[in-house]
Enzyme design. Structure first.
Site, mmCIF file in Angstrom:
data_model
loop_
_atom_site.group_PDB
_atom_site.id
_atom_site.type_symbol
_atom_site.label_atom_id
_atom_site.label_comp_id
_atom_site.label_asym_id
_atom_site.label_seq_id
_atom_site.Cartn_x
_atom_site.Cartn_y
_atom_site.Cartn_z
ATOM 1 N N ARG A 102 41.420 48.562 37.967
ATOM 2 C CA ARG A 102 40.140 47.915 38.404
ATOM 3 C C ARG A 102 40.634 47.069 39.507
ATOM 4 O O ARG A 102 41.273 45.975 39.109
ATOM 5 C CB ARG A 102 39.316 47.277 37.295
ATOM 6 C CG ARG A 102 38.478 46.542 37.475
ATOM 7 C CD ARG A 102 37.588 46.057 36.115
ATOM 8 N NE ARG A 102 36.365 45.305 36.903
ATOM 9 C CZ ARG A 102 36.517 43.727 36.789
ATOM 10 N NH1 ARG A 102 37.179 43.159 35.695
ATOM 11 N NH2 ARG A 102 35.405 43.222 37.418
ATOM 12 N N HIS A 147 33.322 40.226 43.400
ATOM 13 C CA HIS A 147 34.096 39.522 42.135
ATOM 14 C C HIS A 147 34.001 38.228 43.106
ATOM 15 O O HIS A 147 35.164 37.728 43.379
ATOM 16 C CB HIS A 147 35.489 40.174 42.121
ATOM 17 C CG HIS A 147 36.102 39.629 40.933
ATOM 18 N ND1 HIS A 147 36.529 40.403 39.696
ATOM 19 C CD2 HIS A 147 36.318 38.337 40.443
ATOM 20 C CE1 HIS A 147 37.113 39.751 38.919
ATOM 21 N NE2 HIS A 147 36.889 38.412 39.140
ATOM 22 N N ASN A 191 30.956 41.264 39.017
ATOM 23 C CA ASN A 191 31.846 40.884 38.000
ATOM 24 C C ASN A 191 31.190 39.427 37.432
ATOM 25 O O ASN A 191 30.972 38.586 38.247
ATOM 26 C CB ASN A 191 33.075 40.637 38.505
ATOM 27 C CG ASN A 191 34.151 39.880 37.573
ATOM 28 O OD1 ASN A 191 34.460 40.605 36.428
ATOM 29 N ND2 ASN A 191 34.440 38.807 37.639
ATOM 30 N N GLU A 192 30.718 39.320 36.313
ATOM 31 C CA GLU A 192 30.431 38.222 35.374
ATOM 32 C C GLU A 192 29.572 37.262 36.408
ATOM 33 O O GLU A 192 30.008 36.110 36.890
ATOM 34 C CB GLU A 192 31.780 37.296 35.328
ATOM 35 C CG GLU A 192 32.765 38.035 34.434
ATOM 36 C CD GLU A 192 33.957 37.131 34.050
ATOM 37 O OE1 GLU A 192 33.856 36.064 34.625
ATOM 38 O OE2 GLU A 192 34.532 37.631 33.217
ATOM 39 N N TYR A 336 37.207 37.176 26.444
ATOM 40 C CA TYR A 336 38.381 36.392 26.179
ATOM 41 C C TYR A 336 38.581 35.569 24.910
ATOM 42 O O TYR A 336 39.487 35.582 24.412
ATOM 43 C CB TYR A 336 38.869 35.347 27.376
ATOM 44 C CG TYR A 336 39.229 36.104 28.552
ATOM 45 C CD1 TYR A 336 40.384 36.260 29.057
ATOM 46 C CD2 TYR A 336 38.088 36.503 29.455
ATOM 47 C CE1 TYR A 336 40.666 36.884 30.052
ATOM 48 C CE2 TYR A 336 38.458 37.271 30.796
ATOM 49 C CZ TYR A 336 39.780 37.473 30.969
ATOM 50 O OH TYR A 336 40.252 37.984 32.194
ATOM 51 N N GLU A 401 38.079 43.662 31.106
ATOM 52 C CA GLU A 401 38.915 42.547 31.381
ATOM 53 C C GLU A 401 39.129 42.194 29.977
ATOM 54 O O GLU A 401 38.285 41.662 29.110
ATOM 55 C CB GLU A 401 38.788 41.263 32.060
ATOM 56 C CG GLU A 401 38.721 41.593 33.669
ATOM 57 C CD GLU A 401 38.124 40.060 34.360
ATOM 58 O OE1 GLU A 401 38.250 39.019 33.782
ATOM 59 O OE2 GLU A 401 37.843 40.559 35.514
ATOM 60 N N TRP A 443 43.699 42.265 31.887
ATOM 61 C CA TRP A 443 43.676 41.248 32.960
ATOM 62 C C TRP A 443 44.864 40.491 32.709
ATOM 63 O O TRP A 443 45.075 39.714 31.688
ATOM 64 C CB TRP A 443 42.280 40.247 32.763
ATOM 65 C CG TRP A 443 42.273 39.527 33.966
ATOM 66 C CD1 TRP A 443 43.099 37.974 34.018
ATOM 67 C CD2 TRP A 443 42.025 39.446 35.391
ATOM 68 N NE1 TRP A 443 43.098 37.399 35.333
ATOM 69 C CE2 TRP A 443 42.306 38.410 36.175
ATOM 70 C CE3 TRP A 443 41.305 40.572 36.006
ATOM 71 C CZ2 TRP A 443 41.874 38.319 37.498
ATOM 72 C CZ3 TRP A 443 41.059 40.413 37.362
ATOM 73 C CH2 TRP A 443 41.345 39.418 38.056
ATOM 74 N N GLU A 450 44.004 31.707 39.901
ATOM 75 C CA GLU A 450 43.183 31.687 38.734
ATOM 76 C C GLU A 450 42.308 30.591 39.371
ATOM 77 O O GLU A 450 42.011 29.672 38.549
ATOM 78 C CB GLU A 450 44.020 31.260 37.421
ATOM 79 C CG GLU A 450 43.414 30.910 36.245
ATOM 80 C CD GLU A 450 42.338 31.950 35.887
ATOM 81 O OE1 GLU A 450 42.155 33.090 36.427
ATOM 82 O OE2 GLU A 450 41.195 31.798 35.093
ATOM 83 N N TRP A 451 41.420 30.859 40.318
ATOM 84 C CA TRP A 451 40.218 30.093 40.560
ATOM 85 C C TRP A 451 40.667 28.784 40.620
ATOM 86 O O TRP A 451 41.504 28.239 41.370
ATOM 87 C CB TRP A 451 39.175 30.671 39.910
ATOM 88 C CG TRP A 451 38.688 31.782 39.822
ATOM 89 C CD1 TRP A 451 39.003 32.668 38.771
ATOM 90 C CD2 TRP A 451 38.486 32.817 40.965
ATOM 91 N NE1 TRP A 451 38.806 34.010 39.277
ATOM 92 C CE2 TRP A 451 38.430 33.969 40.363
ATOM 93 C CE3 TRP A 451 37.987 32.465 42.245
ATOM 94 C CZ2 TRP A 451 38.181 35.383 41.298
ATOM 95 C CZ3 TRP A 451 37.804 33.658 42.987
ATOM 96 C CH2 TRP A 451 37.838 35.091 42.568
HETATM 97 C C1 GBH Z 1 37.431 36.173 34.060
HETATM 98 O O1 GBH Z 1 36.630 35.068 34.013
HETATM 99 C C2 GBH Z 1 37.346 36.427 35.634
HETATM 100 O O2 GBH Z 1 36.827 37.687 35.833
HETATM 101 C C3 GBH Z 1 38.684 36.551 36.655
HETATM 102 O O3 GBH Z 1 38.699 36.480 37.711
HETATM 103 C C4 GBH Z 1 39.717 35.524 35.860
HETATM 104 O O4 GBH Z 1 40.838 35.455 36.607
HETATM 105 C C5 GBH Z 1 39.881 35.592 34.386
HETATM 106 O O5 GBH Z 1 38.709 35.699 33.822
HETATM 107 C C6 GBH Z 1 40.564 34.555 33.712
HETATM 108 O O6 GBH Z 1 39.873 33.324 33.703
HETATM 109 O O7 GBH Z 1 38.606 25.692 33.808
HETATM 110 O O8 GBH Z 1 36.554 24.691 34.667
HETATM 111 O O9 GBH Z 1 38.034 26.091 35.917
HETATM 112 C C7 GBH Z 1 36.293 34.481 32.834
HETATM 113 C C8 GBH Z 1 35.523 33.420 32.692
HETATM 114 C C9 GBH Z 1 35.529 31.748 34.153
HETATM 115 C C10 GBH Z 1 36.343 31.342 31.906
HETATM 116 C C11 GBH Z 1 36.268 30.566 34.914
HETATM 117 C C12 GBH Z 1 37.040 30.133 32.517
HETATM 118 C C13 GBH Z 1 37.172 28.158 34.203
HETATM 119 C C14 GBH Z 1 36.287 27.251 33.956
HETATM 120 N N1 GBH Z 1 36.258 32.248 33.079
HETATM 121 N N2 GBH Z 1 36.351 29.628 33.597
HETATM 122 S S1 GBH Z 1 37.355 25.698 34.467
#
Ligand code: GBH
Length: 511
Positions: A102, A147, A191-192, A336, A401, A443, A450-451
């Site tokens: 994916r 995404h 995605n989400e 998760y 995921e 995942w 990681e964002w």
């Molecule tokens: C998924 O989001 C995503 O689809 C993926 O891209 C991501 O890498 C993976 O899970 C793991 O996180 O701490 O304030 O930054 C899951 C939902 C969204 C939950 C972002 C955690 C972070 C909040 N996630 N969130 S913060």
């Protein structure tokens, strides 16, 4: 007569009491059904890098990360360099023996401005090459169209808050189906969307970082994403399904919401929380084209209390409801973690989260991970899968995921193996419960961006050295473990139930 009733009642109650909570169910030593699919997942911005290469346009994540708001001021400019190293990535997957991969497509590679007239053939070629490489290695592609990396030029005119985005998204989806659809048979439109709308336009933790109206904008964002999803699904259905014969749906994120106590108020609150998060998107698509009843009631009630003439939750027209209802071929689920939910009247300020009248907590005994929000609660996945089975009439479902982070990226990641053992075993239990789960996707293939947390939270089955310009990959123990699990298609049945099958550290022993 009364005595008989009393006896019956007693019987019913004692049965209820003897029911084993999912959290107490023993490990299931058994294989998955033969058709079960095993894969790993990534997303474009998190792994590709090459942010301005070969005609790619700027996305909201390029802009957001360049503003220096990410942990350690990280960016996805290079990330795992998978734009250049995709063949190596495919070999990692081949080594594990996965059935599918994916990945997501960056809209800005295909249409750099977001609009069809900016088509960029070089960007499309990258995905054609990736898909060809997967095909040559007998790995089934599962492609996500969105995404989170919206073209910045569309954000400049309002992004997901401006309903003209719907047409642009449909054009983008159409072009991708037409060019990749001969080889891609599994599609995910979004995605989400919860994360896009709440984190992007509600609390500003994610791009584009808007937080002006957290009681209004997230609802508008979702309204436009749901309509965009439905348009893309119908485009596929009308123009491509007959010739390409693929499947297309959306992938939604859901935590399991466990009632804090057994009181009816807390049970209703947990149900409400699930409807506000998962039901927000799933109810229109999988049920009746409209938002959950409880969500409509609560947002209307809160809006009225504010003195607003109409609810802050937008309404679909009857024609839109017909257009949205049933736009799925399966259920895509990212999962998760779990929380406790209690009933709690809350009107401190106006926002999507305060509309729900809930109090959310976690159990201090649940194991933590490299991410503050992610507590390890394997049984929650089984409860959630059963909730989805009941709520949405048992659709075919892919876990798209599931995984866990650490901060150090150790190769001896026993912790991650234990996580997967627990969660995947609960998928197996859910299948035993009658849930139509068809596949599972870990995942992530790689440690990646990681964002908001940059490279500090690592979810990979493979370690990536982000200090080395070559971004070398190394196999973690969890990848080797996953390979064995896939090869066995689950766990061998126990011949002798008394013989220990665990290492002292809790890891399951194979063979
Ligand atoms: C998924 O989001 C995503 O689809 C993926 O891209 C991501 O890498 C993976 O899970 C793991 O996180 O701490 O304030 O930054 C899951 C939902 C969204 C939950 C972002 C955690 C972070 C909040 N996630 N969130 S913060």
């Amino acid at each position: 007569m009364a005595a008989v009733l009393q006896l019956l009642l007693l019987f019913a109650v004692s049965n209820l009491c003897s029911a084993v909570h999912h959290k107490d169910a023993p490990f299931l030593h058994k294989k998955f059904p033969p058709y079960f699919m095993w894969g790993t997942a990534t997303a474009s911005y998190q792994i590709e890098g090459a942010w301005n290469v070969s005609g790619k346009g700027e996305s909201i994540w390029d802009k957001f990360s360049h503003a220096g708001v990410i942990h350690n001021q990280d960016t996805g400019d290079v990330a795992c360099d998978s734009y250049n190293k995709y063949k190596e990535d495919v070999q990692l997957m081949k080594e594990m023996g996965v059935t599918h991969y994916r990945f997501s497509i960056a809209w800005t590679r295909i249409f750099p401005t977001g609009k069809a007239d900016s088509y960029n053939a070089a960007g499309m070629q990258y995905y054609k090459d990736l898909v060809a490489e997967l095909k040559n290695n007998s790995i089934i592609p599962m492609a996500t169209l969105y995404h989170w990396d919206l073209p910045q030029q569309l954000e400049d005119v309002g992004g997901w808050l401006n309903d003209t985005v719907i047409e642009h998204y449909r054009d983008y989806a159409d072009r991708v189906f037409s060019e990749l659809g001969d080889d891609v048979k599994l599609w995910l439109t979004f995605n989400e969307p919860f994360v896009t709308c709440w984190l992007g336009y509600g609390i500003a933790v994610h791009a584009p970082g808007k937080y002006e109206k957290p009681g209004v904008d997230p609802y508008i964002c979702a309204h436009n994403i749901i309509r965009s999803h439905a348009k893309a699904w119908h485009t596929y259905d009308d123009k491509y399904r007959e010739s390409q014969r693929g499947k297309i749906s959306i992938t939604l994120d859901a935590d399991w919401k466990e009632p804090k106590t057994n009181s009816s108020a807390d049970r209703a609150a947990a149900e409400r929380a699930e409807q506000f998060k998962l039901g927000w998107f799933a109810h229109p698509i999988y049920k009746n084209g409209d938002y959950p009843k409880v969500m409509k009631e609560f947002v209307a009630k809160k809006s009225k209390a504010q003195g607003l003439p109409v609810s802050r939750l937008p309404q679909f027209t009857e024609a839109e409801k017909c257009m949205i209802k049933g736009t799925y071929d399966f259920f895509g689920l990212n999962h998760y973690t779990t929380q406790y939910v209690a009933d709690k009247e809350d009107s401190s300020y106006v926002s999507y989260d305060k509309d729900q009248d809930i109090d959310v907590t976690v159990d201090p005994n649940w194991a933590s991970s490299g991410s503050s929000w992610l507590k390890v609660v394997p049984w929650g996945l089984r409860s959630l899968l059963n909730w989805i089975k009941y709520e949405y009439n048992n659709p075919d479902l892919y876990v798209t995921e599931n995984g866990v982070s650490d901060k150090n990226g150790t190769l001896n990641d026993t912790f991650r193996i234990n996580f997967y053992n627990g969660y995947i075993n609960n998928v197996l239990k859910a299948i035993d419960d009658g849930c139509n789960v068809k596949g599972y996707t870990a995942w992530s293939l790689l440690d990646n961006f990681e964002w908001r947390q940059g490279y500090s939270e690592k979810f990979g089955l493979h370690y990536v050295d982000f200090d080395d310009p070559d971004r070398p990959r190394e196999t973690k123990d969890s990848a080797k473990w996953f390979k064995k699990l896939i090869n066995t298609n689950g766990w061998e049945e126990l011949k002798d139930a008394s013989s220990p099958k665990y290492h002292p550290d809790g890891r399951l022993v194979f063979g």
